[in-house]
Write a protein that holds these residues in place. Structure first.
Motif, short mmCIF file in Angstrom:
data_model
loop_
_atom_site.label_atom_id
_atom_site.label_comp_id
_atom_site.label_asym_id
_atom_site.label_seq_id
_atom_site.Cartn_x
_atom_site.Cartn_y
_atom_site.Cartn_z
N GLY A 158 0.82 -1.21 0.00
CA GLY A 158 0.00 0.00 0.00
C GLY A 158 0.85 1.26 0.00
N VAL A 159 0.36 2.29 -0.69
CA VAL A 159 1.07 3.58 -0.70
C VAL A 159 0.19 4.71 -0.18
N ASP A 160 -0.96 4.35 0.37
CA ASP A 160 -1.88 5.38 0.86
C ASP A 160 -1.24 6.22 1.96
N HIS A 161 -0.24 5.67 2.66
CA HIS A 161 0.43 6.45 3.71
C HIS A 161 1.42 7.46 3.11
N LEU A 162 1.59 7.43 1.79
CA LEU A 162 2.57 8.31 1.14
C LEU A 162 1.97 9.27 0.12
N VAL A 163 0.87 8.88 -0.53
CA VAL A 163 0.45 9.63 -1.72
C VAL A 163 0.12 11.11 -1.49
N ASP A 164 -0.56 11.42 -0.42
CA ASP A 164 -1.01 12.81 -0.27
C ASP A 164 -0.16 13.63 0.69
N ARG A 165 1.06 13.28 0.86
CA ARG A 165 1.88 14.00 1.85
C ARG A 165 2.35 15.34 1.31
N PRO A 166 2.15 16.41 2.11
CA PRO A 166 2.59 17.73 1.66
C PRO A 166 4.11 17.85 1.55
N ASP A 167 4.87 16.97 2.22
CA ASP A 167 6.33 17.06 2.13
C ASP A 167 6.90 16.25 0.96
N PRO A 218 -6.55 -1.20 -3.37
CA PRO A 218 -5.80 -0.10 -2.77
C PRO A 218 -6.77 0.98 -2.30
N LEU A 219 -6.37 1.74 -1.28
CA LEU A 219 -7.23 2.82 -0.80
C LEU A 219 -6.95 4.08 -1.61
N THR A 220 -7.99 4.57 -2.29
CA THR A 220 -7.90 5.83 -3.03
C THR A 220 -9.19 6.60 -2.74
N ALA A 221 -9.28 7.83 -3.25
CA ALA A 221 -10.51 8.60 -3.05
C ALA A 221 -11.70 7.81 -3.60
N ALA A 222 -11.47 7.09 -4.72
CA ALA A 222 -12.56 6.39 -5.38
C ALA A 222 -13.00 5.12 -4.64
N THR A 223 -12.16 4.58 -3.79
CA THR A 223 -12.53 3.33 -3.11
C THR A 223 -12.83 3.53 -1.62
N THR A 224 -12.64 4.75 -1.12
CA THR A 224 -12.95 5.01 0.29
C THR A 224 -14.45 4.80 0.53
N ALA A 231 13.32 4.41 -14.71
CA ALA A 231 12.06 4.21 -13.97
C ALA A 231 12.18 2.92 -13.15
N PRO A 232 11.95 2.99 -11.83
CA PRO A 232 12.07 1.78 -11.00
C PRO A 232 10.87 0.85 -11.15
N ALA A 233 11.08 -0.43 -10.87
CA ALA A 233 9.97 -1.39 -10.84
C ALA A 233 9.04 -1.00 -9.69
N GLY A 234 7.76 -1.28 -9.85
CA GLY A 234 6.79 -1.00 -8.79
C GLY A 234 6.42 0.47 -8.70
N ARG A 235 6.67 1.22 -9.79
CA ARG A 235 6.35 2.65 -9.77
C ARG A 235 4.83 2.87 -9.65
N VAL A 236 4.46 3.84 -8.84
CA VAL A 236 3.05 4.12 -8.59
C VAL A 236 2.62 5.33 -9.43
N ASP A 237 1.41 5.26 -9.96
CA ASP A 237 0.84 6.41 -10.65
C ASP A 237 0.26 7.34 -9.58
N ARG A 238 0.90 8.44 -9.32
CA ARG A 238 0.50 9.28 -8.17
C ARG A 238 -0.88 9.89 -8.34
N THR A 239 -1.31 10.12 -9.58
CA THR A 239 -2.65 10.70 -9.74
C THR A 239 -3.73 9.63 -9.50
N ARG A 240 -3.42 8.38 -9.89
CA ARG A 240 -4.38 7.29 -9.65
C ARG A 240 -4.36 6.87 -8.18
N GLY A 241 -3.18 6.98 -7.58
CA GLY A 241 -3.06 6.66 -6.16
C GLY A 241 -2.68 5.21 -5.88
N TYR A 242 -2.26 4.45 -6.89
CA TYR A 242 -1.78 3.08 -6.67
C TYR A 242 -0.92 2.63 -7.84
#
Ligand code: GLV
Length: 304
Positions: free
Chosen positions: A68-77, A191-197, A293-304
């Protein structure tokens, strides 16, 4: 260049040892001993503290130490140009599949009801369950394969409409309602995204067959807790197995605890295997150093 490990609530000593063994020249730093901040190009993180990335000017990428990357996607830092990666290796997927099979078989064969039985009173198992998987990515496909080995019928659902060669798949609200209606065991690995909450809600539970099973190993915020408590009173589902919660650790006085129809486990369904994590993290780190580009790259706009 250096790799920074930030996982304050985990014991990472085994992972550190394995990373160093795989690459004896590795410059590995462990939070909070960051050293010279301009060296850090990749951070490997699990639930990092607030602002942990704020002062890392050379940072190119952050890797989740889990699927899961939900703990990382929306971080302001984390500025938009920072690459995010996840770990969804076969070992983690197999570990999760083992949990899902165990919990489903426990319910199907009524093992929990017969395990501590003082009398000799065999119970008929429930009818052979049809499995519905919410999520057809790496985790969903590994689970589908494990269930099929038991001869069970498996169907999947995803948000994107992507076809999946390992199971019949649907998408959209209608597809979701249909899948819930014909799944005796409905299992969420999304995965947890705005669309699946809040996807696991009253409308979905009303579709489920009576005495069915719900398993949530996605994230706690997929579930509308009050809706589940009401739905269990109507036996749709008849049991819920929950491994993830909106607030973790789950409070000692939470109504899910001691509920006769709820099985709680402490977020252990799919555990990151240190050997697999070390191998995948080093692969990602090497790609990042080379500017690839590393393996396992996440699409940040999709959120997973
Ligand atoms: C566990 O929850 C993970 O994301 O790997």
């Amino acid at each position: 260049m250096a790799l920074l490990l930030i996982a304050p609530d985990r014991d990472t000593s085994d992972l550190e040892r394995r990373l160093r063994r795989l690459d004896d020249g590795l410059d590995l730093r462990c939070w909070p001993d960051v050293g010279r901040v301009t060296d850090i190009v990749f951070a490997l993180a699990w639930k990092p503290p607030e602002d942990a990335f704020a002062n890392l000017p050379a940072l190119r990428a952050v890797g989740s130490l889990g699927a899961g990357v939900d703990h990382l996607v929306d971080r302001p830092d984390l500025p938009d140009d920072i690459v995010l990666t996840r770990m969804a290796g076969p070992r983690l997927a197999a570990d999760l599949a083992a949990y899902l099979v165990a919990m489903t078989v426990d319910w199907w064969k009524r093992l929990d009801e017969q395990r501590h039985c003082r009398e000799w009173r065999p119970l008929e198992p429930r009818p052979t369950p049809r499995i519905g998987l919410l999520g057809t990515g790496t985790m969903g496909r590994a689970a589908a394969q494990a269930f099929r080995t038991l001869g069970l019928e498996v169907s999947g659902w995803n948000r994107s409409g992507a076809a999946c060669d390992s199971m019949a798949t649907s998408s959209g609200d209608d597809g979701l309602a249909r899948l819930a209606g014909r799944s005796d065991a409905l299992i969420n690995v999304l995965p947890l995204t705005a669309a699946t909450t809040g996807l696991l809600d009253r409308a979905l539970f009303e579709r489920m067959p009576s005495d069915s099973l719900l398993v949530n190993v996605g994230r706690g915020d997929h579930l509308v807790e009050a809706d589940l408590l009401a739905a269990l009173d109507d036996q749709r589902p008849g049991r819920a197995v929950l491994d993830v919660f909106a607030e973790e650790p789950l409070a000692a006085d939470h109504p899910f605890r001691d509920h006769p129809r709820i099985v709680v486990t402490p977020h252990i369904a799919g555990r990151t295997d240190p050997a697999e994590a070390a191998r995948l993290a080093l692969e990602q780190y090497r790609s990042i150093r080379r500017g690839e580009a590393p393996a396992g790259r996440v699409d940040r706009t999709r959120g997973y």
